[in-house]
Structures are given as C-alpha cells and as structure tokens.
Scaffold this motif. Structure first.
Motif, short mmCIF file in Angstrom:
data_model
loop_
_atom_site.label_atom_id
_atom_site.label_comp_id
_atom_site.label_asym_id
_atom_site.label_seq_id
_atom_site.Cartn_x
_atom_site.Cartn_y
_atom_site.Cartn_z
N PRO A 122 0.81 -1.23 0.00
CA PRO A 122 0.00 0.00 0.00
C PRO A 122 0.84 1.27 0.00
O PRO A 122 0.38 2.33 -0.45
N LEU A 123 2.08 1.20 0.49
CA LEU A 123 2.95 2.38 0.49
C LEU A 123 3.50 2.67 -0.91
O LEU A 123 3.85 3.81 -1.21
N LEU A 124 3.56 1.62 -1.75
CA LEU A 124 4.13 1.74 -3.10
C LEU A 124 3.02 1.54 -4.12
O LEU A 124 3.13 0.73 -5.04
N GLU A 125 1.97 2.30 -3.96
CA GLU A 125 0.74 2.10 -4.72
C GLU A 125 0.94 2.23 -6.23
O GLU A 125 0.30 1.51 -7.01
N SER A 126 1.83 3.12 -6.67
CA SER A 126 2.01 3.36 -8.11
C SER A 126 3.10 2.49 -8.73
O SER A 126 3.34 2.56 -9.93
N TYR A 127 3.74 1.66 -7.94
CA TYR A 127 4.87 0.87 -8.43
C TYR A 127 4.37 -0.42 -9.11
O TYR A 127 3.39 -1.03 -8.68
N ASP A 128 5.08 -0.81 -10.17
CA ASP A 128 4.83 -2.11 -10.78
C ASP A 128 5.44 -3.18 -9.88
O ASP A 128 6.48 -2.97 -9.26
N ILE A 129 4.79 -4.36 -9.84
CA ILE A 129 5.29 -5.45 -9.00
C ILE A 129 5.57 -6.68 -9.85
O ILE A 129 4.72 -7.10 -10.65
N GLU A 130 6.74 -7.25 -9.67
CA GLU A 130 7.12 -8.51 -10.32
C GLU A 130 7.57 -9.48 -9.24
O GLU A 130 8.39 -9.14 -8.37
N LEU A 131 7.05 -10.71 -9.27
CA LEU A 131 7.38 -11.73 -8.29
C LEU A 131 8.17 -12.85 -8.98
O LEU A 131 7.76 -13.34 -10.04
N THR A 132 9.26 -13.26 -8.36
CA THR A 132 10.12 -14.31 -8.93
C THR A 132 10.45 -15.34 -7.87
O THR A 132 10.73 -15.00 -6.71
N GLU A 133 10.41 -16.60 -8.25
CA GLU A 133 10.86 -17.68 -7.36
C GLU A 133 11.82 -18.59 -8.11
O GLU A 133 11.68 -18.81 -9.31
N LYS A 134 12.83 -19.10 -7.37
CA LYS A 134 13.82 -20.01 -7.93
C LYS A 134 13.90 -21.26 -7.06
O LYS A 134 13.95 -21.15 -5.83
N HIS A 135 13.91 -22.42 -7.71
CA HIS A 135 14.04 -23.68 -6.98
C HIS A 135 14.88 -24.68 -7.78
O HIS A 135 15.19 -24.46 -8.95
N HIS A 136 15.21 -25.77 -7.12
CA HIS A 136 16.01 -26.84 -7.72
C HIS A 136 15.28 -27.48 -8.91
O HIS A 136 14.06 -27.32 -9.07
N ASN A 137 16.03 -28.21 -9.70
CA ASN A 137 15.47 -28.76 -10.95
C ASN A 137 14.55 -29.97 -10.75
O ASN A 137 14.01 -30.49 -11.72
N LYS A 138 14.36 -30.38 -9.51
CA LYS A 138 13.46 -31.51 -9.25
C LYS A 138 12.08 -31.06 -8.75
O LYS A 138 11.19 -31.89 -8.57
N LYS A 139 11.92 -29.78 -8.52
CA LYS A 139 10.62 -29.29 -8.04
C LYS A 139 9.61 -29.36 -9.18
O LYS A 139 9.87 -28.91 -10.29
N VAL A 140 8.44 -29.92 -8.87
CA VAL A 140 7.44 -30.19 -9.91
C VAL A 140 6.49 -29.02 -10.12
O VAL A 140 6.24 -28.60 -11.24
N ASP A 141 5.92 -28.48 -9.03
CA ASP A 141 4.89 -27.45 -9.18
C ASP A 141 5.51 -26.07 -9.44
O ASP A 141 6.60 -25.75 -8.98
N ALA A 142 4.80 -25.26 -10.20
CA ALA A 142 5.21 -23.89 -10.49
C ALA A 142 3.95 -23.07 -10.80
O ALA A 142 3.07 -23.56 -11.50
N PRO A 143 3.86 -21.86 -10.29
CA PRO A 143 4.78 -21.25 -9.34
C PRO A 143 4.72 -21.93 -7.98
O PRO A 143 3.78 -22.67 -7.70
N GLU A 194 11.43 -13.42 -4.41
CA GLU A 194 11.73 -11.99 -4.53
C GLU A 194 10.50 -11.22 -4.98
O GLU A 194 9.77 -11.66 -5.87
N ALA A 195 10.27 -10.08 -4.35
CA ALA A 195 9.25 -9.14 -4.78
C ALA A 195 9.95 -7.87 -5.23
O ALA A 195 10.66 -7.23 -4.44
N LEU A 196 9.81 -7.52 -6.50
CA LEU A 196 10.42 -6.33 -7.07
C LEU A 196 9.36 -5.25 -7.26
O LEU A 196 8.34 -5.49 -7.92
N TYR A 197 9.59 -4.10 -6.67
CA TYR A 197 8.71 -2.95 -6.84
C TYR A 197 9.46 -1.94 -7.72
O TYR A 197 10.52 -1.44 -7.32
N ALA A 198 8.94 -1.68 -8.91
CA ALA A 198 9.61 -0.82 -9.87
C ALA A 198 8.81 0.48 -10.05
O ALA A 198 7.68 0.46 -10.54
N GLY A 199 9.42 1.59 -9.64
CA GLY A 199 8.79 2.89 -9.78
C GLY A 199 9.53 3.74 -10.80
O GLY A 199 10.34 3.23 -11.59
N HIS A 200 9.28 5.03 -10.78
CA HIS A 200 9.93 5.95 -11.70
C HIS A 200 11.36 6.22 -11.23
O HIS A 200 11.58 6.80 -10.17
N ASP A 201 12.32 5.75 -11.99
CA ASP A 201 13.75 5.96 -11.71
C ASP A 201 14.26 5.28 -10.45
O ASP A 201 15.33 5.62 -9.94
#
Length: 243
Positions: A122-143, A194-201
């Motif tokens: 709610p503090l970063l209301e105007s920011y774009d959000i991208e969520l990323t997860e990384k796991h080992h090569n044996k993990k079946v479910d995604a995300p 990881e949660a990435l909040y991308a705003g202006h600059d």
C-alpha cells in the motif's frame, strides 16, 4: 514429543534427523507402500495409525487429500505444496475437532517476507510489482506455493491485480494491474523468493533466500511443539502464537 511422519522424501528425512537431535521420537512413517530404506515402522493404512502426538506431512497433494479423508485424529502439520484451496478447505473441516496447521513454506523468515510485502504494497501504490521464485530442478509445481501466497497477499491489497505468467505471448505494453509471476528451475537451488517494486527511476527489492532445507525441517518441528498444546482449530503462522 512422539512424531508420525507422512511421507519419507527429502524433507521428512531432514525432519527425522533434526527431531531426534532435539530429543523427540519418530514413531513411524506413513507411506502408500512398503520401502526398504526407511529406518522406522511403516504404516500403509491411513485409518490405522500408531499413537503419536503430532503428524508432519511433507508429501504430495494427492496423498495429503487421502490423509484428510481418513479418520486421522492426530494434530496435523501440513507442509505440502500445490492445490492450496482444496487442502485448506479439507483442513478447515478437520479443524472442527483437531488442531491443524498449514503452510506451503515452513520457514518463519518467509512468513516475515509476506508481512513485509503486505506492509510495502500500500505504500508503493504506483509501483509495478514482479514476483520471482527459484528452486532446484526436481521441483514439480510452479509457481511455488510461497509465491502464490505472496501474490494472494498483494491481491488482498490491490483488488484489480491480475497475474501475468506469459507476457511473451502479448504484443502490448505492461498494465499497472499486472503482477508478473516468474518461475526458475535449476541445479540445487533450495528456494529463493523476490518481490520487485519498480517505480519511476527507482526500484525496491524484497528477497528471501533459503540456504538449507534444514530451515523448513526445524520450522515444522517448531510448529509441532506449539500445536500440540492448542485447542481444535485452523492455524497458520499468522495465528499460531495467539493465546
């Protein structure tokens, strides 16, 4: 504390070692069929289980659903990932007469990551959000179940949020309502979110990295030690500490 393990994959093997180091007893392992490499009594009938104080489940949704359909009367710590809505619904039925705990990620640090995301969004209301997860090569479910949990937390705050899994199929610019969902599989990565909040600059990154699967094993045991003293009900990290 007498612990019954449901499944005996990589995670419950870790639970067994850590539990015994902490002075607890493994009373047996529940499996679909007998196996030769299990150093504990094996039980294949979900309706006829040994005496135990708690059951810890790191298995597969199909097996967990069988367990929840059975006559089990042992407090449950469920750490299975996948089919979250179905499992939660079934667990809440069990919660009428058992203390049950559910989390797709047994790391307390991940619980705090979710809390930080809930605070930041709610503090970063105007920011774009991208969520990323990384796991080992044996993990079946995604995300991963954890990334779904983070998205759900954001969706509660941004009611118009919509997941974007395959942006490459769209020939248009990004909408602010989109929440990018990215899954990476490779090597022996234990788990990174990881949660990435991308705003202006400027950008803000909130990240959690698991450095060992032991954090999940110890997390499950920590929960079990608290859950056995709770009254019947449905518990998560958010209310387990409530009196």
């Amino acid at each position: 504390m007498k612990i019954l393990l449901f499944g005996y994959g990589a995670m419950n093997k870790r639970v067994a070692v850590r539990a015994e180091e902490r002075g607890h007893e493994i009373t047996g392992v529940v499996l679909k069929s007998k196996k030769d490499d299990v150093p504990y009594p094996i039980y294949t009938d979900f309706n006829r289980l040994p005496v135990a104080d708690i059951l810890i489940d790191f298995s597969h949704p199909d097996l967990t659903k069988e367990l929840l359909r059975s006559d089990v009367t042992i407090p449950l710590v469920i750490a299975t990932t996948g089919e979250k809505e179905t499992l939660v619904s079934m667990l809440k039925e069990k919660a009428d007469y058992l203390p049950v705990f559910y989390s797709a990620n047994m790391s307390y640090g991940v619980h705090i990551l979710k809390k930080i995301v809930e605070y930041a969004t709610p503090l970063l209301e105007s920011y774009d959000i991208e969520l990323t997860e990384k796991h080992h090569n044996k993990k079946v479910d995604a995300p991963s179940g954890t990334l779904v949990k983070l998205y759900d937390a954001i969706k509660e705050i941004r009611g118009d949020a919509e997941p974007m899994y395959d942006r490459y199929t769209y020939d248009s610019k990004r909408k602010q309502s989109e929440i990018g969902i990215h899954s990476i599989r490779g090597g022996t990565i234990v788990g990174e979110h990881e949660a990435l909040y991308a705003g202006h600059d400027e950008t803000i990154t909130i990240q959690h990295k698991a450095q060992s699967k032991d954090i999940f094993a110890n997390g499950a045991i920590d929960v079990a030690e608290k859950l056995i003293d709770k009254k019947s009900g449905y518990y998560t990290y958010s209310n387990l500490g409530d009196e």
